[in-house]
Design an enzyme around this catalytic site. Structure first.
Site, PDB file in Angstrom:
ATOM      1  N   ASN A  10      25.914  18.210  56.786  1.00 14.70           N
ATOM      2  CA  ASN A  10      24.982  17.444  55.963  1.00 14.70           C
ATOM      3  C   ASN A  10      24.713  18.271  54.712  1.00 14.70           C
ATOM      4  OD1 ASN A  10      22.876  16.065  54.821  1.00 14.70           O
ATOM      5  ND2 ASN A  10      21.364  16.598  56.397  1.00 14.70           N
ATOM      6  N   LYS A  12      23.142  17.416  52.037  1.00 15.13           N
ATOM      7  CA  LYS A  12      21.872  17.126  51.353  1.00 15.13           C
ATOM      8  C   LYS A  12      22.126  16.948  49.846  1.00 15.13           C
ATOM      9  CE  LYS A  12      19.713  19.490  55.137  1.00 15.13           C
ATOM     10  NZ  LYS A  12      18.579  20.169  55.698  1.00 15.13           N
ATOM     11  N   HIS A  96      17.242  11.005  58.881  1.00 13.06           N
ATOM     12  CA  HIS A  96      17.086  12.464  58.826  1.00 13.06           C
ATOM     13  C   HIS A  96      15.614  12.806  58.601  1.00 13.06           C
ATOM     14  CE1 HIS A  96      17.283  16.574  57.344  1.00 13.06           C
ATOM     15  NE2 HIS A  96      18.387  16.663  58.055  1.00 13.06           N
ATOM     16  N   GLU A  98      14.168  14.784  56.696  1.00  8.30           N
ATOM     17  CA  GLU A  98      13.743  14.855  55.288  1.00  8.30           C
ATOM     18  C   GLU A  98      13.513  13.453  54.719  1.00  8.30           C
ATOM     19  OE1 GLU A  98      16.974  17.374  54.089  1.00  8.30           O
ATOM     20  OE2 GLU A  98      16.067  19.001  55.239  1.00  8.30           O
ATOM     21  N   GLU A 168      17.248  17.275  66.105  1.00  7.51           N
ATOM     22  CA  GLU A 168      16.950  18.310  65.113  1.00  7.51           C
ATOM     23  C   GLU A 168      15.465  18.630  65.163  1.00  7.51           C
ATOM     24  OE1 GLU A 168      20.206  18.387  61.915  1.00  7.51           O
ATOM     25  OE2 GLU A 168      18.690  16.982  61.250  1.00  7.51           O
ATOM     26  N   GLY A 174      16.443  24.517  58.236  1.00  4.23           N
ATOM     27  CA  GLY A 174      16.370  25.309  57.014  1.00  4.23           C
ATOM     28  C   GLY A 174      15.429  26.497  57.105  1.00  4.23           C
ATOM     29  N   SER A 214      19.373  25.067  61.643  1.00  5.15           N
ATOM     30  CA  SER A 214      19.790  26.454  61.466  1.00  5.15           C
ATOM     31  C   SER A 214      20.981  26.857  62.342  1.00  5.15           C
ATOM     32  CB  SER A 214      18.612  27.404  61.693  1.00  5.15           C
ATOM     33  OG  SER A 214      17.596  27.172  60.724  1.00  5.15           O
TER      34      SER A 214
HETATM   35  P1  PGA Z   1      20.019  23.399  58.428  1.00  5.12           P
HETATM   36  O1  PGA Z   1      19.864  21.806  58.268  1.00  5.12           O
HETATM   37  O2  PGA Z   1      21.303  23.640  59.157  1.00  5.12           O
HETATM   38  O3  PGA Z   1      20.023  23.919  57.021  1.00  5.12           O
HETATM   39  O4  PGA Z   1      18.847  23.881  59.221  1.00  5.12           O
HETATM   40  C1  PGA Z   1      20.226  20.923  59.298  1.00  5.12           C
HETATM   41  C2  PGA Z   1      19.922  19.498  58.890  1.00  5.12           C
HETATM   42  O5  PGA Z   1      18.904  19.278  58.218  1.00  5.12           O
HETATM   43  O6  PGA Z   1      20.685  18.559  59.216  1.00  5.12           O
END
Ligand code: PGA
Length: 250
Positions: A10, A12, A96, A98, A168, A174, A214
């Site tokens: 992903n 983003k 997601h 976000e 998640e 992140g 992460s």
């Molecule tokens: P990350 O993001 O690996 O940077 O923690 C995962 C995601 O948001 O799908």
């Protein structure tokens, strides 16, 4: 039959079309021999055509990061399922955290998007997960069940088989904090149980549940060794060809 793992990136809001091409020129040779798992990359909308062109002839699939549930119309800024398939997408991320956090998405909008992605032939990657306060208050199970019930409402059985879930935990996205393989396994079992209630035992047994939050080259092997973890949704560590390839080859 064991479920085939899916390792998804992903991106983003990162990478222009030129940066997308540069990534694939470095990444594809690193995974050319890799047939064990499915690999999907989800770039920003404007970089989808470049991505589709670059991966042609490889085993890597391309997905969108979101979609809107109408076919077309006066919906400024939105993208439909048909537009994603028209440029060559096979997958789409839905709900997601976000999107839920910054753009007001709810379990209901996730359900509407899912009900439009499936008949269009896309493989949806539906994201669920709890925030830190919910985990600390012992509400993880309740939150995951509520999100699954909301997402799966009125999905026809024959389409449900294509759903993929990404667990998640929001506190792990992140932040560098990763759920332990044990924590992820527990959450995946709850999701599979709720899927069994909502969609039936056979579909739940074959449902792929990815872990995201992460994931890095250093922790991928430990997570992927879990029988309940059917792949990964990778954000930050998917932006560099070497580190995403190291995760794919864990
Ligand atoms: P990350 O993001 O690996 O940077 O923690 C995962 C995601 O948001 O799908």
């Amino acid at each position: 039959m064991p479920r085939k793992k899916l390792i998804a990136a992903n991106w983003k809001m990162y990478k222009t079309p030129a940066e997308t091409r540069e990534f694939f020129r470095a990444f594809l040779p690193l995974v050319a021999e890799h047939a064990r798992d499915e690999i999907v990359v989800c770039p920003p909308f404007v970089s989808l055509p470049a991505a589709v062109e670059e991966v042609r002839g490889s085993r890597v699939g391309i997905g969108g990061q979101d979609l809107f549930w109408e076919k077309e119309g006066a919906y400024t800024g939105e993208i439909s399922a048909g537009m994603l398939t028209a440029v060559g997408c096979t997958h789409v991320i839905i709900g997601h955290s976000e999107r839920r956090q910054y753009f007001g998405e709810t379990d209901d909008s996730v359900n509407r998007k899912l009900r439009c992605a499936l008949p269009a032939g896309l493989i949806p990657i539906v994201c669920v997960g709890e925030v830190l306060q919910e985990r600390e208050a012992g509400l993880t199970e309740e939150v995951l069940r509520r999100q699954c019930v909301g997402a799966f409402r009125t999905i026809p059985g024959e389409q449900a088989a294509r759903i993929t879930i990404a667990y998640e935990p929001i506190w792990a996205i992140g932040t560098g904090m990763t759920a332990t393989p044990q924590m992820a396994t527990e959450a995946h079992l709850i999701i599979r149980d709720e899927a069994s209630e909502q969609l039936g035992r056979d579909i739940a047994r074959n449902l792929r549940i990815l872990y995201g939050g992460s994931v890095k080259p250093e922790n991928a092997a430990g997570l992927m060794a879990q029988e309940e973890i059917d792949g990964a949704l990778v954000g930050g560590a998917s932006l560099k060809a070497e580190s995403f390839a190291a995760i794919v080859r864990y």
